[in-house]
Design a protein around this motif. Sequence first.
Motif, mmCIF file in Angstrom:
data_model
loop_
_atom_site.group_PDB
_atom_site.id
_atom_site.type_symbol
_atom_site.label_atom_id
_atom_site.label_comp_id
_atom_site.label_asym_id
_atom_site.label_seq_id
_atom_site.Cartn_x
_atom_site.Cartn_y
_atom_site.Cartn_z
ATOM 1 N N LYS A 197 -37.748 -10.553 -22.480
ATOM 2 C CA LYS A 197 -37.545 -11.485 -21.237
ATOM 3 C C LYS A 197 -37.060 -12.913 -21.525
ATOM 4 O O LYS A 197 -36.504 -13.476 -20.886
ATOM 5 C CB LYS A 197 -39.269 -11.558 -20.651
ATOM 6 C CG LYS A 197 -39.108 -12.200 -19.218
ATOM 7 C CD LYS A 197 -40.387 -12.348 -18.605
ATOM 8 C CE LYS A 197 -40.351 -12.883 -17.249
ATOM 9 N NZ LYS A 197 -41.577 -12.889 -16.390
ATOM 10 N N LYS A 198 -37.552 -13.508 -22.733
ATOM 11 C CA LYS A 198 -36.933 -14.650 -23.204
ATOM 12 C C LYS A 198 -35.500 -14.547 -23.501
ATOM 13 O O LYS A 198 -34.580 -15.359 -22.894
ATOM 14 C CB LYS A 198 -37.517 -14.968 -24.504
ATOM 15 C CG LYS A 198 -39.059 -15.575 -24.245
ATOM 16 C CD LYS A 198 -39.578 -15.993 -25.406
ATOM 17 C CE LYS A 198 -41.008 -16.499 -25.337
ATOM 18 N NZ LYS A 198 -41.845 -17.147 -26.469
ATOM 19 N N GLN A 247 -33.449 -12.518 -22.031
ATOM 20 C CA GLN A 247 -32.640 -12.256 -20.770
ATOM 21 C C GLN A 247 -32.180 -13.309 -20.255
ATOM 22 O O GLN A 247 -32.992 -14.192 -19.854
ATOM 23 C CB GLN A 247 -33.643 -11.336 -19.957
ATOM 24 C CG GLN A 247 -32.756 -10.717 -18.611
ATOM 25 C CD GLN A 247 -33.811 -9.786 -17.774
ATOM 26 O OE1 GLN A 247 -34.928 -9.393 -18.196
ATOM 27 N NE2 GLN A 247 -33.366 -9.330 -16.726
ATOM 28 N N ARG A 248 -31.067 -13.466 -19.412
ATOM 29 C CA ARG A 248 -30.519 -14.343 -18.794
ATOM 30 C C ARG A 248 -30.386 -14.095 -17.309
ATOM 31 O O ARG A 248 -29.709 -12.992 -16.871
ATOM 32 C CB ARG A 248 -29.307 -14.972 -19.295
ATOM 33 C CG ARG A 248 -29.003 -16.291 -18.545
ATOM 34 C CD ARG A 248 -27.769 -16.783 -19.243
ATOM 35 N NE ARG A 248 -27.160 -18.011 -18.722
ATOM 36 C CZ ARG A 248 -26.177 -18.733 -18.824
ATOM 37 N NH1 ARG A 248 -25.498 -18.498 -20.040
ATOM 38 N NH2 ARG A 248 -25.893 -19.879 -17.926
ATOM 39 N N THR A 249 -30.947 -14.504 -16.293
ATOM 40 C CA THR A 249 -30.591 -14.354 -14.948
ATOM 41 C C THR A 249 -29.800 -15.148 -13.972
ATOM 42 O O THR A 249 -29.443 -16.381 -14.565
ATOM 43 C CB THR A 249 -32.187 -14.609 -14.194
ATOM 44 O OG1 THR A 249 -32.511 -16.116 -14.341
ATOM 45 C CG2 THR A 249 -33.437 -13.771 -14.826
ATOM 46 N N PHE A 250 -28.858 -14.546 -13.643
ATOM 47 C CA PHE A 250 -27.612 -15.372 -12.909
ATOM 48 C C PHE A 250 -28.073 -15.247 -11.387
ATOM 49 O O PHE A 250 -28.594 -14.359 -10.762
ATOM 50 C CB PHE A 250 -26.488 -14.421 -13.116
ATOM 51 C CG PHE A 250 -26.089 -14.225 -14.545
ATOM 52 C CD1 PHE A 250 -25.566 -15.556 -15.433
ATOM 53 C CD2 PHE A 250 -26.111 -13.187 -15.273
ATOM 54 C CE1 PHE A 250 -25.457 -15.139 -16.753
ATOM 55 C CE2 PHE A 250 -26.082 -12.925 -16.647
ATOM 56 C CZ PHE A 250 -25.571 -14.220 -17.351
ATOM 57 N N GLU A 251 -27.575 -16.175 -10.803
ATOM 58 C CA GLU A 251 -27.763 -16.666 -9.177
ATOM 59 C C GLU A 251 -26.484 -16.219 -8.528
ATOM 60 O O GLU A 251 -25.445 -16.565 -9.147
ATOM 61 C CB GLU A 251 -28.519 -17.703 -8.962
ATOM 62 C CG GLU A 251 -29.856 -17.704 -9.865
ATOM 63 C CD GLU A 251 -30.393 -19.173 -9.671
ATOM 64 O OE1 GLU A 251 -29.761 -19.870 -8.781
ATOM 65 O OE2 GLU A 251 -31.664 -19.395 -10.255
ATOM 66 N N ASN A 300 -22.675 -18.044 -13.210
ATOM 67 C CA ASN A 300 -23.283 -17.729 -11.881
ATOM 68 C C ASN A 300 -22.067 -17.266 -10.939
ATOM 69 O O ASN A 300 -21.037 -17.497 -10.913
ATOM 70 C CB ASN A 300 -24.108 -18.829 -11.265
ATOM 71 C CG ASN A 300 -25.321 -19.094 -11.947
ATOM 72 O OD1 ASN A 300 -25.894 -18.355 -12.482
ATOM 73 N ND2 ASN A 300 -25.325 -20.438 -11.962
#
Length: 211
Positions: A53-54, A56-60, A90
Motif C-alpha cells: 500500500k505504501k 502504491q500511488r493513487t491518481f486523481e 493525474n
Amino acid sequence: MVGVVPLEEGLARAEDAGLDLVEVSPNASPPVCKILDYGKFRYRDQRKAREAKKRQRTFEVKEVKIRPNIDGHDYAVKMRSITKFLDYGNKVKVTLRFRGREMAHQELGAQVLERIRGELSERVRIEQTPSMDGRQMVMVVAPVQGLGHVTQGAEPPAVSRPPRASRNAAAETNDADPMAAPPNLAPVAAEPEALPPPPGDEAPLSATPET
C-alpha cells in the motif's frame, strides 16, 4: 513436502510440532496446507499488505474550469495548472461552461479546447473527446505513460569543476605580460671552452735569423 495425507494425520502432525495446520491454497486439488505458526503467518501477510500500500500511488482526476471568452493571461494560468497536474501523473478534466447567449456560439468553446489539445498533444492522450454535457463542454486528458514525472526531493545533478590548481594556473597565464618571452624555450648550446696545453709541452718559439 509430505504429500497427500488425511486431514486427521495433518492435524496430528501439527499438534505434535506445537504449531497450526494452515490452508494456504484452498482452490488447489487437493488443497495445500502448511504446518506453521498462524500468528506469525498473519503478521507477515499484513506487513506485506502495508508495504504494498505504501508503494502504491493513487491518481486523481483534477478539474480545470474555463470560459469560452477566456483572455490570454487567464489561459496561461489554466495551462500551468493543467501541466502541473499532468506532471504528477493525474488526469485532467477540462470543463468549459457556457452562460446565457454563449450557447449559440459553441464553436468558440470547441476552438479553446482544441487549442489546449494541440499544445498538449505530445504529452497527453485523449480519454474523452470534447463533448456537450448540458450547458458545458467536457474533455478529459491523461498523461502519456513512459514520460518522466516530477519526483519529490530530487537532487540536482552534480556539476564537475576543474581542480583549484588548474584555475590558478589559468589565472596566472592570463595575468602574464603578453610581450614577455615564453618560458619554455630551448637553451642555446654554449661553445666548449679551450683547454690549457699539457704541462710537459712548451709553446714553439719563433725562429730568428742568425747575424
